[in-house]
Design a protein around this motif. Structure first.
Motif, mmCIF file in Angstrom:
data_model
loop_
_atom_site.group_PDB
_atom_site.id
_atom_site.type_symbol
_atom_site.label_atom_id
_atom_site.label_comp_id
_atom_site.label_asym_id
_atom_site.label_seq_id
_atom_site.Cartn_x
_atom_site.Cartn_y
_atom_site.Cartn_z
ATOM 1 N N GLU A 144 0.882 -1.172 0.035
ATOM 2 C CA GLU A 144 -0.076 -0.105 -0.003
ATOM 3 C C GLU A 144 0.911 1.327 0.027
ATOM 4 O OE1 GLU A 144 -3.962 -1.781 2.194
ATOM 5 O OE2 GLU A 144 -2.291 -0.824 3.502
ATOM 6 N N THR A 145 2.133 1.158 0.448
ATOM 7 C CA THR A 145 2.953 2.358 0.560
ATOM 8 C C THR A 145 3.883 2.495 -0.613
ATOM 9 O OG1 THR A 145 5.080 1.180 1.378
ATOM 10 C CG2 THR A 145 3.254 1.999 3.004
ATOM 11 N N ARG A 146 3.713 1.455 -1.643
ATOM 12 C CA ARG A 146 4.538 1.330 -2.764
ATOM 13 C C ARG A 146 4.034 2.525 -4.046
ATOM 14 N NH1 ARG A 146 5.230 -4.158 -6.408
ATOM 15 N NH2 ARG A 146 7.178 -3.589 -7.167
ATOM 16 N N ILE A 147 4.998 3.474 -4.178
ATOM 17 C CA ILE A 147 4.671 4.483 -5.302
ATOM 18 C C ILE A 147 5.641 4.495 -6.343
ATOM 19 C CG2 ILE A 147 4.611 6.971 -5.482
ATOM 20 C CD1 ILE A 147 3.432 7.313 -2.891
ATOM 21 N N TRP A 199 14.625 13.901 -6.727
ATOM 22 C CA TRP A 199 13.094 13.091 -7.071
ATOM 23 C C TRP A 199 13.133 12.106 -6.187
ATOM 24 C CZ3 TRP A 199 14.902 13.019 -12.844
ATOM 25 C CH2 TRP A 199 14.594 14.320 -13.442
ATOM 26 N N LEU A 200 14.138 11.273 -5.736
ATOM 27 C CA LEU A 200 14.204 10.202 -4.621
ATOM 28 C C LEU A 200 13.418 10.632 -3.456
ATOM 29 C CD1 LEU A 200 17.754 8.756 -5.125
ATOM 30 C CD2 LEU A 200 15.763 7.866 -6.030
ATOM 31 N N ASP A 201 13.918 11.813 -2.917
ATOM 32 C CA ASP A 201 13.505 12.187 -1.818
ATOM 33 C C ASP A 201 11.837 12.505 -1.994
ATOM 34 O OD1 ASP A 201 14.001 13.373 0.976
ATOM 35 O OD2 ASP A 201 13.545 15.450 0.000
ATOM 36 N N GLU A 202 11.346 13.127 -2.890
ATOM 37 C CA GLU A 202 10.088 13.353 -3.019
ATOM 38 C C GLU A 202 9.322 12.382 -2.898
ATOM 39 O OE1 GLU A 202 10.274 15.819 -6.663
ATOM 40 O OE2 GLU A 202 10.497 17.571 -5.466
ATOM 41 N N VAL A 203 9.638 11.298 -4.108
ATOM 42 C CA VAL A 203 8.875 10.067 -3.794
ATOM 43 C C VAL A 203 9.095 9.320 -2.643
ATOM 44 C CG1 VAL A 203 8.654 7.722 -5.081
ATOM 45 C CG2 VAL A 203 9.037 9.811 -6.576
ATOM 46 N N GLY A 204 9.803 9.300 -2.154
ATOM 47 C CA GLY A 204 10.121 8.503 -0.671
ATOM 48 C C GLY A 204 9.432 9.272 0.267
ATOM 49 N N ALA A 205 9.289 10.598 0.272
ATOM 50 C CA ALA A 205 8.244 11.393 1.221
ATOM 51 C C ALA A 205 6.785 11.049 0.953
ATOM 52 C CB ALA A 205 8.384 12.617 1.248
ATOM 53 N N MET A 206 6.520 10.941 -0.170
ATOM 54 C CA MET A 206 4.902 10.424 -0.640
ATOM 55 C C MET A 206 4.752 9.064 -0.194
ATOM 56 S SD MET A 206 4.230 11.732 -4.280
ATOM 57 C CE MET A 206 5.916 11.987 -5.143
ATOM 58 N N SER A 207 5.627 8.064 -0.101
ATOM 59 C CA SER A 207 5.661 6.582 0.296
ATOM 60 C C SER A 207 5.407 6.790 1.973
ATOM 61 C CB SER A 207 6.553 6.033 -0.119
ATOM 62 O OG SER A 207 6.466 4.683 0.207
ATOM 63 N N ALA A 208 6.201 7.801 2.539
ATOM 64 C CA ALA A 208 6.202 7.698 3.794
ATOM 65 C C ALA A 208 4.844 8.533 4.550
ATOM 66 C CB ALA A 208 7.330 8.372 4.556
ATOM 67 N N MET A 209 4.282 9.317 3.849
ATOM 68 C CA MET A 209 3.264 10.121 3.962
ATOM 69 C C MET A 209 2.106 8.965 3.911
ATOM 70 S SD MET A 209 3.888 14.033 3.005
ATOM 71 C CE MET A 209 4.569 13.852 1.502
ATOM 72 N N ARG A 210 2.094 8.315 3.001
ATOM 73 C CA ARG A 210 0.834 7.338 2.746
ATOM 74 C C ARG A 210 0.865 6.426 3.904
ATOM 75 N NH1 ARG A 210 0.400 4.859 -2.948
ATOM 76 N NH2 ARG A 210 -0.570 6.779 -3.643
ATOM 77 N N GLY A 218 17.302 12.549 -21.989
ATOM 78 C CA GLY A 218 16.397 12.087 -22.948
ATOM 79 C C GLY A 218 15.838 10.611 -22.565
ATOM 80 N N ASP A 219 16.464 10.368 -21.515
ATOM 81 C CA ASP A 219 15.818 9.057 -20.875
ATOM 82 C C ASP A 219 14.896 9.349 -19.824
ATOM 83 O OD1 ASP A 219 17.587 7.147 -22.302
ATOM 84 O OD2 ASP A 219 19.079 6.953 -20.700
ATOM 85 N N THR A 220 14.138 8.425 -19.399
ATOM 86 C CA THR A 220 13.225 8.559 -18.294
ATOM 87 C C THR A 220 13.891 7.964 -17.217
ATOM 88 O OG1 THR A 220 11.312 8.524 -19.770
ATOM 89 C CG2 THR A 220 10.682 8.017 -17.578
ATOM 90 N N ALA A 221 13.572 8.826 -15.979
ATOM 91 C CA ALA A 221 13.772 8.061 -14.492
ATOM 92 C C ALA A 221 12.721 7.615 -13.926
ATOM 93 C CB ALA A 221 14.742 9.489 -13.861
ATOM 94 N N LEU A 222 12.554 6.383 -13.768
ATOM 95 C CA LEU A 222 11.582 5.780 -13.104
ATOM 96 C C LEU A 222 12.114 5.446 -11.737
ATOM 97 C CD1 LEU A 222 9.183 3.812 -12.993
ATOM 98 C CD2 LEU A 222 10.660 2.013 -13.870
ATOM 99 N N VAL A 223 11.388 6.076 -10.771
ATOM 100 C CA VAL A 223 11.722 5.902 -9.508
ATOM 101 C C VAL A 223 10.472 5.330 -8.677
ATOM 102 C CG1 VAL A 223 12.018 7.371 -7.173
ATOM 103 C CG2 VAL A 223 12.880 7.933 -9.414
ATOM 104 N N GLU A 224 10.923 4.239 -7.703
ATOM 105 C CA GLU A 224 10.139 3.464 -6.874
ATOM 106 C C GLU A 224 10.461 3.612 -5.517
ATOM 107 O OE1 GLU A 224 8.623 -0.862 -7.169
ATOM 108 O OE2 GLU A 224 10.729 -0.997 -6.483
ATOM 109 N N ALA A 225 9.499 3.797 -4.640
ATOM 110 C CA ALA A 225 9.683 3.900 -3.178
ATOM 111 C C ALA A 225 8.576 2.963 -2.280
ATOM 112 C CB ALA A 225 9.544 5.342 -2.533
ATOM 113 N N TYR A 226 8.909 2.361 -1.327
ATOM 114 C CA TYR A 226 8.156 1.919 -0.286
ATOM 115 C C TYR A 226 8.425 1.761 0.756
ATOM 116 C CZ TYR A 226 11.359 -2.386 -1.388
ATOM 117 O OH TYR A 226 12.272 -3.023 -1.531
ATOM 118 N N VAL A 227 7.709 1.564 2.014
ATOM 119 C CA VAL A 227 8.064 1.588 3.373
ATOM 120 C C VAL A 227 8.393 0.125 3.792
ATOM 121 C CG1 VAL A 227 7.195 1.890 5.731
ATOM 122 C CG2 VAL A 227 6.766 3.501 3.983
ATOM 123 N N TYR A 228 9.542 -0.149 4.458
ATOM 124 C CA TYR A 228 9.954 -1.395 4.801
ATOM 125 C C TYR A 228 10.110 -1.581 6.147
ATOM 126 C CZ TYR A 228 14.788 0.153 5.058
ATOM 127 O OH TYR A 228 16.072 0.792 5.330
#
Length: 145
Positions: free
Chosen positions: A6-9, A34-45, A68-78
């Motif tokens: 449920e925390t995976r973003i 970007w890591l910090d932003e996505v990580g914070a969203m996961s933590a807040m969820r 030109g690439d895309t950075a795909l960032v994944e975060a989840y609470v462990y």
């Protein structure tokens, strides 16, 4: 109790010229943001509260992400403490035309939940209810330095 899954973003960011360094690859500081932003969203969820960065536990840049690439960032609470939340965060280089991915970054951040007054706030217990959630949690615990 919120679950690991449920925390995976996941979020994607297109690497534009203003994100690049002199090597025409994504600037490390931009990726950290970007890591910090996505990580914070996961933590807040997970916490149900605003969460602020307390510590970067680990941050390993394995390979660059090109212009030109895309950075795909994944975060989840462990893992969770009384007011703190540990979040595993990974990034991949994604080729936007094919969707082909390649791992680039491994990290773990600690966030602290705060209330409206900025005081640390208790967080719930983390639940691991699926095999996929268990594998993600075990992976994060095994990679932590």
């Amino acid at each position: 109790m919120p679950t690991v899954l449920e925390t995976r973003i996941r979020n994607r960011f297109r690497v534009q010229p203003n994100h690049a360094n002199n090597n025409e690859t994504l600037h490390g500081g931009t990726l950290m943001k970007w890591l910090d932003e996505v990580g914070a969203m996961s933590a807040m969820r997970f916490a149900g509260e605003t969460c602020v960065t307390a510590r970067v536990n680990e941050l390993d840049f394995v390979r660059p992400i090109g212009l030109g690439d895309t950075a795909l960032v994944e975060a989840y609470v462990y893992d969770a403490g009384r007011t703190s939340v540990r979040v595993a965060i990974r990034a991949w280089r994604e080729e936007p035309r094919t969707g082909e991915t390649e791992g680039t970054t491994e990290s773990s951040f600690t966030f602290v939940a705060i209330d409206a007054d900025g005081t640390p706030s208790p967080v719930p217990e983390l639940s691991v209810e699926s095999e996929e959630g268990r594998q993600l949690r075990d992976r994060a615990l095994g990679n932590e330095s």
